[in-house]
Each structure stands twice: as structure tokens, then as C-alpha cells.
Design an enzyme around this catalytic site. Sequence first.
Site, PDB file in Angstrom:
ATOM      1  N   ASP A   1       0.827  -1.331   0.015  1.00 47.09           N
ATOM      2  CA  ASP A   1      -0.020   0.035  -0.065  1.00 47.09           C
ATOM      3  C   ASP A   1       0.943   1.218   0.065  1.00 47.09           C
ATOM      4  O   ASP A   1       1.943   1.231   0.546  1.00 47.09           O
ATOM      5  CB  ASP A   1      -0.687   0.019   1.244  1.00 47.09           C
TER       6      ASP A   1
ATOM      7  N   HIS B   1       2.810   3.670  -8.818  1.00 46.95           N
ATOM      8  CA  HIS B   1       2.354   2.292  -9.396  1.00 46.95           C
ATOM      9  C   HIS B   1       3.682   1.736  -9.984  1.00 46.95           C
ATOM     10  O   HIS B   1       4.190   0.334  -9.913  1.00 46.95           O
ATOM     11  CB  HIS B   1       1.110   2.017 -10.126  1.00 46.95           C
TER      12      HIS B   1
ATOM     13  N   LEU C   1      10.086 -21.169  -4.313  1.00 45.36           N
ATOM     14  CA  LEU C   1       9.335 -20.299  -3.612  1.00 45.36           C
ATOM     15  C   LEU C   1       7.661 -20.317  -4.122  1.00 45.36           C
ATOM     16  O   LEU C   1       7.725 -20.386  -5.467  1.00 45.36           O
ATOM     17  CB  LEU C   1       9.805 -18.787  -3.650  1.00 45.36           C
TER      18      LEU C   1
HETATM   19  C1  IPE Z   1      -5.721  -2.495  -0.332  1.00 48.08           C
HETATM   20  O1  IPE Z   1      -5.188  -1.243  -0.361  1.00 48.08           O
HETATM   21  C2  IPE Z   1      -5.320  -3.642  -1.485  1.00 48.08           C
HETATM   22  C3  IPE Z   1      -4.131  -3.532  -2.060  1.00 48.08           C
HETATM   23  C4  IPE Z   1      -3.052  -3.252  -1.541  1.00 48.08           C
HETATM   24  C5  IPE Z   1      -4.144  -4.146  -3.274  1.00 48.08           C
HETATM   25  P1  IPE Z   1      -6.203  -0.170  -0.498  1.00 48.08           P
HETATM   26  O2  IPE Z   1      -5.461   1.342  -0.505  1.00 48.08           O
HETATM   27  O3  IPE Z   1      -7.081  -0.480  -1.690  1.00 48.08           O
HETATM   28  O4  IPE Z   1      -7.068   0.048   0.613  1.00 48.08           O
HETATM   29  P2  IPE Z   1      -7.982   0.938   1.432  1.00 48.08           P
HETATM   30  O5  IPE Z   1      -8.842   1.629   0.512  1.00 48.08           O
HETATM   31  O6  IPE Z   1      -6.947   2.204   1.862  1.00 48.08           O
HETATM   32  O7  IPE Z   1      -8.640   0.373   2.657  1.00 48.08           O
HETATM   33  C1  IPE Z   2      -1.421   0.421  -3.367  1.00 52.49           C
HETATM   34  O1  IPE Z   2      -0.987   1.757  -3.451  1.00 52.49           O
HETATM   35  C2  IPE Z   2      -1.764  -0.177  -4.680  1.00 52.49           C
HETATM   36  C3  IPE Z   2      -3.086  -0.499  -5.060  1.00 52.49           C
HETATM   37  C4  IPE Z   2      -3.977  -0.667  -4.114  1.00 52.49           C
HETATM   38  C5  IPE Z   2      -3.466  -1.129  -6.369  1.00 52.49           C
HETATM   39  P1  IPE Z   2      -2.433   2.673  -3.450  1.00 52.49           P
HETATM   40  O2  IPE Z   2      -2.722   2.911  -4.722  1.00 52.49           O
HETATM   41  O3  IPE Z   2      -3.565   2.242  -2.529  1.00 52.49           O
HETATM   42  O4  IPE Z   2      -1.611   4.030  -2.816  1.00 52.49           O
HETATM   43  P2  IPE Z   2      -2.419   5.004  -1.873  1.00 52.49           P
HETATM   44  O5  IPE Z   2      -3.050   4.233  -0.456  1.00 52.49           O
HETATM   45  O6  IPE Z   2      -3.286   5.711  -2.594  1.00 52.49           O
HETATM   46  O7  IPE Z   2      -1.210   5.897  -1.253  1.00 52.49           O
HETATM   47 MG    MG Z   3      -3.929   2.466  -0.550  1.00 50.84          MG
END
Ligand code: IPE
Ligand code: IPE
Ligand code: MG
Length: 232
Positions: free
Chosen positions: A16, A33, A127
Amino acid sequence: MTTKRNDNVHVAIIMDGNGRWAEARGMVRSEGHKSGAKRVKQVILHADTCGVRKLSLWGFSTDNWNRPEYEVNILMQLFKKFILQEADELHQRDACVTFIGDRSGLPEQLQRVMAALEDRTKDNNGLHLEIALNYGGRDEIVRAVNKAVEAGKQVTQESFLQLLDTPDEPDLIIRTSGEQRTSGFMPFQATSSEWYFEPVTWPEYTPSHFDTALAAYKARDRRFGGLSKKVV
Ligand code: IPE
Ligand code: IPE
Ligand code: MG
């Protein structure tokens, strides 16, 4: 699949913070990303070197469809590119790759490269890399319940686990970026999993952060409802 790993640990990571990493640097979220994708490779190789038995990585949730279409499209392209680029090396490293989540909701081209990688690596003994795409814990449970209903069978905890996308409970779940919530990650499986909340965002995550989390996990006293090994 048989595993010959020197560290019998199943680690899962909720990767995240890509968006916030980019926004803090005045960049568009997609740059976060792209940067995050590089960390995925580095962390997989590191987990493999550590001898971790299984590594589960959550890349896209069933709730992530709520994001703007262009962001979703970029993520789908990145997943496909990653699989195509890394397939040879993962296979050479003897990694067995599987995917969890509702793949029927993903673009067909992506589904095809996922299936090809699973098929190519299915007999590997290194793995076990499990990638969660279009994964949501409630969605997984509902699909499993419907399988039981269709079969007209009542379930036990054990038989229900086998209807889920994966029956395996992670030993350690790491979430980056400082968020301290599950967002629905493996609600049925993860009853005894140890959680580790890492403040740094995913694009900043390094093998040394992974080592720190693993060391913290190993220092914990897991009891599974019983008594501490220290007192028995
Ligand atoms: C959870 O992260 C899903 C992934 C890391 C793929 P999100 O960023 O989508 O979760 P919320 O919305 O903060 O709970
Ligand atoms: C995690 O990073 C990747 C996915 C959920 C696909 P985020 O895109 O959720 O990044 P934040 O949480 O908005 O910073
Ligand atoms: Mg996120």
C-alpha cells in the site's frame, strides 16, 4: 507441489501507499504504481533468497474498481507487463506462481498470461508466489459459500477452507504505508496471522524492511489459543 525451503514461513504483503508516494513528490499516481512494481521484483527475489516458503502479494482488490478508469487500466497493464517480463526468471528460480481472486473479472489478455505462468511453473519446488488480483475477502467467502450451496453440502471449517481461493493462512501479514486495517485480506484464513504495520510506503520498501518484519515475527510468542511455549 512439494516445497524444499529452509524457512517454513508464509509471508503476505498488502502493498500500500503507491499513490501517496507519488503525490508527495508532485507526481501522478501512476508513477507510484510504476515505482511500486520495481519493489515487487526486489522483494520477491529477496524473499526467495531468505528461503521463505510462500509469499502472497496483494496487487488489486475488488474495491479498487472504485478508482478512476485510467488508473485501473494502468494497473492492469502493469500486472500483465510484470508477468510477461518476470516469467522466465521466476521459472528459472524454480518458483511456483499461483493467483487468487476472481480472475473472471480481469481483462482477458491478463487472464491468459496468468494462466500461462501458473501452468509453466506448476511443478516447481521453490518459492510459492501467490498473487492476489481482483481479490476481496468477502468476495472469496461468498464464492466459496455458493460452491457449497451448488454442491448441496454443509461445510466444516476444514472443508470450507478448501473451497476458498487458498486454504493457507499466512504466518505474517505486512501492510505498508502506515495504514492499520485489513481492507478485507483473508478474513477466513487469517485468524492467527501475525500483523506487522510498516510506516514506509510500498515504493520505499526495501529488503531490509522485510528483514526487520521477519525478525519481529520470529521474536513473537504465537499461542494459537493454547499456552506460551515459554510456560509449558
Ligand atoms: C488494499 O489497499 C489493497 C491493495 C493493497 C491491493 P487499498 O489502498 O485499496 O485499501 P484502502 O482503500 O486504503 O482500505
Ligand atoms: C497500493 O497503493 C496499490 C493498490 C491498491 C493497487 P495505493 O494506490 O492504494 O496507494 P495509496 O494508498 O492511495 O497511497
Ligand atoms: Mg491504498
